[in-house]
Enzyme design. Structure first.
Site, PDB file in Angstrom:
ATOM      1  N   ASP A   1       0.811  -1.216   0.000  1.00  0.00           N
ATOM      2  CA  ASP A   1       0.000   0.000   0.000  1.00  0.00           C
ATOM      3  C   ASP A   1       0.847   1.270   0.000  1.00  0.00           C
ATOM      4  O   ASP A   1       2.010   1.261   0.392  1.00  0.00           O
ATOM      5  CB  ASP A   1      -0.927   0.004   1.222  1.00  0.00           C
ATOM      6  N   GLU A   2       0.219   2.328  -0.431  1.00  0.00           N
ATOM      7  CA  GLU A   2       0.700   3.694  -0.229  1.00  0.00           C
ATOM      8  C   GLU A   2       2.139   3.950  -0.675  1.00  0.00           C
ATOM      9  O   GLU A   2       2.987   4.368   0.105  1.00  0.00           O
ATOM     10  CB  GLU A   2       0.555   4.082   1.250  1.00  0.00           C
TER      11      GLU A   2
END
Lengths: 510, 510
Positions: A150-151
Site C-alpha cells: 500500500d501507499e
C-alpha cells in the site's frame, strides 16, 4: 490486525487480544510486523533488520513461535504481513542496498506516507526478499502471506535515474505499472514458497494472478472489482477500529453492501469476509485494548451474521454484557481508563474527573492529526488517550433526550435526564480546583467548564419543555450558537453531551 | 519468593512482580519451582519430570532464560529452589525410582506436609540430582542454589526396610540425622557445580559447611543459632505474606530482633537480611498480586532501614502512595479486587458489594484451612479471595473510634465516624436483594447482615458518648456478647468493623 510496527506491542498485548478474539470467534490474526517506524521480527539471516531497524523492540523467533502456538490453541490462524515495497524505511537502516534512494536512513519517527521505497530494478532486491520470506515462512505455518503493497508515493523512484531508465526500457507508463511489475515478482517468490499471497488494494492489477487475496482499505467498490476479476478479497473499510467510530457504524458495515450487492453469487463467494484493523499511531500497549474492545465484538457479530441482522439497541445491550466478560478474560479495555485517570489525577478515586471522562470522546477519523503535532515518541497519556472511543453515558443520555423531544419520555426518564444534567452542571466546581495540579489535567479546565455550561443550557431547555413554555427565539439562537461552539474539540476531546442538548434546545424552541 | 509449585504462576505474574520488586529495591527473586503439587521447569535430561509432574503447567527453558534476563535488567538476581528430599511427590510421578516409597505416585492435589521423600540410601538418587542440578545451574547464573530441605515427616523412610537398615549401619540415631547425611551429599553436588547452597532451617546441622546459607522459617532464635555456628542466614519468619497479617506487623519484624540482638557484630554480619515468601495454597495468578502488594513494599522498607525506623502512621501514609504507583507499574493488586467483585456480582459497578468488601479481611495465619476444605482444584473466587489482606477503611475507622474513645476526636472525626456507621447500617438493605443471584454471593447474606447490626450497635454507642449518657450495664453486656459473636468468621471473612465498635461500646459504658 494489530500494527506492531508503529508502536511495538509486547507479547502480553498479543496474547490477551487473542483471548478476546477467541471469545468472539474471530479466527485470523493478521500481524502487521514491519513499518517505516520499526522492523519487529528477529531475522537470523539478516539480523541487521531488527538490530538496526527496531530500537530493540522486536519479537524473537521463539516468541513468534509461542504466539503462533498460542493462537492455534484458540482456533486462530496467524497471517504475517511484511509490507513492501513501501512502508520500509526501517528495513533500509541496516540494508540501504534495498532502497531506491541514496540514504542514509534512520528509523522514521513521524507518521504518514513516507518516500522510501525498495528498488524494484535490482535482482539483488528479489534475492534478498526470497531468502527473507523463506526464513519467515518457516515461522508462520499459515497458507497465506501478506506483502502489504500500500501507499507508494513514488518519489524515490522518480528521483532515481536508474529506476527511470528501467521504467522506460520496460515500457511502464507510470509508477503503478512499475509497482505492478514488483508485485508480480514478489508474488512468484511467495508462490515459490508454496504460500498464497495477500496484499492491499494496490496490488490488484489486470494481470494479478487469480489466487492473490485482496484486502480492501478503499472500500466495497474496489473489493467488488477484485471479485469480478476473479480474485478473492476481504473488506477492512468500515472496520478501521483506530478511527474511533461508533460500534453502530462498524456493525452496519457489510462486505457485501454497496457495489458488493450487484455481484453474481459466484463473485460474492470470493468475498471472504472482513477484518478489523488496529493501526497504532495513536495507541500504546497501555490503551490499545480500549480501541479494540468491545467494538470489535460488534464487528465479529456482523461478520458471523446474516445481512438483515441490524438491530442496534439489541446489539448495544449485548455488547455491554460482552464487554464485561472480556474484562474477566483479561482484556484491559475498561481497567486502562481507570488506571490512566488515576495517574492523571495523582490521587485515588478521582470521581469528578471520571464524570467528565465518561462523556468525552476522541475525534473520529484522522482529525486528531490536525489537532496537534504527534510523533512516535509523543506520550499518549492524556484524557483523549484514556477515554473509550464511544461514550456509553452519552449514548444513553442521547436516548433520553430523544424521548423527551419526541414526547415519549416516562417519568423515570425525565428524572434521569435531569439528574445527569445537574451532575454535569455541578461537576465543574468540584473538578476545577484539582485541574491545575499537572499539565495533563490543566488542559481540561475549558473542557470541564464547557460541559457545565452545556448542561445548564440543557436544564433550561428541560424546564421549558416540562412547563410547556417555548424559549424565545433570541435565547434559542444564542444557545444554539454556544452549543455549536461547544461542538469544537477542546484538548483533542469531543463533548458528547452537546448533540443531545441541541436536541433538547430544538424541542424547547417549539 | 514466589511459590510457582502449588499454583502455577504464568510468566506475566513473574514479570510484573519483578517490576514491583525493582520499584521497591528488592534485589533477589527466590523462585520456588518444585512442590508435591507440581514440577514447574522443563528438564531436557529428564523430561518426565515436567511431562508427568506438572499437568502441562511449567516454564520452558527459554522462558526461564527470559525471566533471568528480565530480572537482571532490573537489578534482580534469581535464586531457584528445587526442594529436596521432601515436597517431591511431583518428581516421583515420572521418576518413582527416586522415592523411598513403593508408589505409584500421582501429582498431589491436597495441601499440607506429605509423606513422599527421596531415597537417601541409593547412589542413583545422587547421580540423578547431580545431572539434574548441572542442567538447572546452566539456566540460573546466580551464585546461590536453594535445595529446600524443609518439612520431612519421615514416614516413607520409617516404612522402608532398606532405609532402616541403612540408618542402623550408618549409626544415624533418627531421621534428622539421615536427612543431614542426605543434605551433606547434596551440598557436595551443589559445591561441585561451583554454587553456594541455600536451604531452610532443617538443613542446619553441627557439621553443615560454613558457606551454606540458612533461610529461617522458624524464627530469629533459629537464625541466631545459624549465625553463631558461622553460617550466613536470612529471615522469613514475619515476612510470610501469604498469612494475611497487617503491614504493621511485617514492618516491625526485624532480622536482628529477639535473639538476634544478642549476637556479636561479627555474627550479626552473617544475617544477610530477610525475604518475603508468597506461598500459593490460597492464591492464583488472578489474586496473587493483592497478597504481595503493597505490604511487600513495607517489608522492603524494613530491610533497607535502620532498626529504629518504626513510625507506623508514617509508613502507612507512604504505603498508600506506593500502592497507587505500583498499579501504574502494572501490578494488579487493586484492579483484581474490582474485577472479582464485578464477576461475583454479575453486574457492573457493584457499589453495595464494594462497601461490604472494603471492611472484611481474610483470616490470618493458617485459620482458613480450618474453615473449609481446600485442594489444588478448589476455585479461589470468593469474596475472601477478592478482598485485600488488610482493610484500609477499617484501619481508618479504628483510628476514628480510638480518638472518640480517648476524647480527642475533632468535629470532623465525629462526623466521619457517624457517616461510616450509617453507610454500613444501611448497606445491608441495598445489598441483600442482589445476594441470592449466585452461590458466590449467597454466602455473604449473613456477613452483610452482621455488618449492619454491628454498625447499629456502634451508632447507639456513638449517641451515648456524644450525649454523655452511659449505656446501662445490661445493654452493654448484651452488645458486647453480640460483638464477640460477630468476631467469628463468616464465609471465611473477618468483619474488621467489629473491634473498633467494641472500643466505642466500652467507651459508651463509662
Amino acid at each position: 490486525m494489530i500494527d506492531a510496527g508503529r508502536h511495538f506491542m509486547p507479547l502480553g498485548v498479543i496474547e490477551r487480544n487473542l483471548d478476546g478474539m477467541e471469545a468472539v470467534k474471530l479466527n485470523v490474526f493478521h500481524w502487521h510486523l514491519s513499518e517505516d517506524q520499526g522492523f519487529r521480527v528477529e531475522s537470523k539471516l539478516y539480523p541487521s533488520l531488527q538490530e538496526k531497524g527496531s530500537g530493540g523492540l522486536y519479537y524473537t523467533q521463539a516468541e513468534i513461535e509461542h504466539i503462533v502456538t498460542y493462537a492455534r490453541e484458540r482456533g486462530i490462524r496467524v497471517v504475517p504481513e511484511f509490507d513492501v515495497p513501501c512502508h520500509t524505511t526501517s528495513w533500509f537502516v541496516g540494508n540501504p542496498q534495498l532502497a531506491s534512494g541514496t540514504g542514509p536512513y534512520k528509523i522514521e519517527t513521524r507518521w504518514g506516507v513516507m518516500d522510501p521505497a525498495m528498488d524494484p530494478t535490482r535482482e539483488s532486491t528479489y534475492q534478498f526478499l526470497d531468502r527473507f520470506f523463506g526464513e519467515m515462512i518457516k515461522l508462520f505455518p499459515d497458507a497465506y502471506f501478506h506483502i502489504g503493497g500500500d501507499e507508494c508515493d513514488g518519489k524515490e523512484w522518480d528521483a532515481n535515474a536508474g529506476v527511470q531508465a528501467f521504467k522506460r526500457s520496460h515500457g511502464f507508463k507510470d509508477n503503478a505499472a512499475l509497482q505492478s511489475y514488483f508485485t508480480g515478482r514478489v508474488q512468484k517468490l511467495v508462490a515459490g514458497h508454496h504460500k498464497i499471497m495477500e496484499g492491499w488494494d494496490e496490488v490488484l492489477q489486470p494481470d494479478t494472478p487469480r489466487d492473490v487475496v485482496i484486502q480492501s482499505w478503499r472500500g466495497p467498490t474496489a473489493l467488488a472489482a477484485a471479485a469480478r476479476q476473479g480474485n478473492r478479497g476481504l473488506l477492512s473499510t468500515g472496520y478501521y477500529i483506530d478511527l474511533n467510530q461508533s460500534a453502530a457504524e462498524h456493525y452496519l458495515a457489510d462486505p457485501l453492501a454497496g457495489e458488493g450487492a450487484s455481484l453474481t453469487s459466484e463473485q460474492k463467494a470470493r468475498i471472504l469476509g472482513g477484518e478489523a484493523t488496529m493501526w497504532s499511531e495513536f495507541v500504546t500497549q497501555e490503551n490499545v485494548d480500549s480501541r479494540v474492545w468491545p467494538r470489535t465484538a460488534a464487528i465479529a457479530e456482523r461478520l458471523w451474521s446474516a445481512q438483515d441482522v441490524r438491530d442496534l439497541p439489541s446489539m448495544y445491550a449485548r455488547l455491554a454484557a460482552v464487554s464485561q466478560r472480556l474484562q474477566f478474560y483479561g482484556l484491559h479495555h475498561l481497567s486502562s481508563t481507570e488506571l490512566m485517570l488515576e495517574r492523571m489525577a495523582g490521587y485515588p478515586d478521582p470521581k469528578a474527573l471520571r464524570v467528565l471522562a465518561a462523556v468525552v470522546q476522541p475525534p473520529v477519523g484522522y482529525q486528531r492529526e490536525e489537532l496537534g503535532h504527534y510523533e512516535a515518541s509523543t506520550p499518549l497519556n492524556r484524557l483523549v488517550d484514556a477515554v473509550a472511543p464511544e461514550s456509553e453515558v452519552a449514548r444513553r443520555f442521547a436516548g433520553l433526550a430523544k424521548a423527551i423531544a419526541d414526547g415519549t419520555a416516562s417519568a423515570e426518564q425525565w428524572q434521569e435526564t435531569r439528574e445527569w444534567l445537574v451532575l454535569w452542571r455541578d461537576n465543574d466546581a468540584k473538578l476545577q480546583p484539582h485541574l491545575l495540579g499537572s499539565d495533563l489535567t490543566a488542559e481540561l479546565a475549558p473542557v470541564s467548564a464547557t460541559l457545565s455550561q452545556v448542561a445548564a443550557i440543557g436544564l433550561d431547555a428541560l424546564d421549558s419543555i416540562q412547563n410547556h413554555r417555548a424559549l424565545d427565539t433570541a435565547t434559542v439562537q444564542s444557545n444554539l450558537e454556544r452549543l455549536k461552539a461547544a461542538e469544537k474539540p477542546q484538548a483533542v476531546l469531543r463533548d458528547m453531551v452537546v448533540p443531545p442538548v441541541e436536541v433538547l434546545e430544538q424541542a424547547a424552541s417549539r
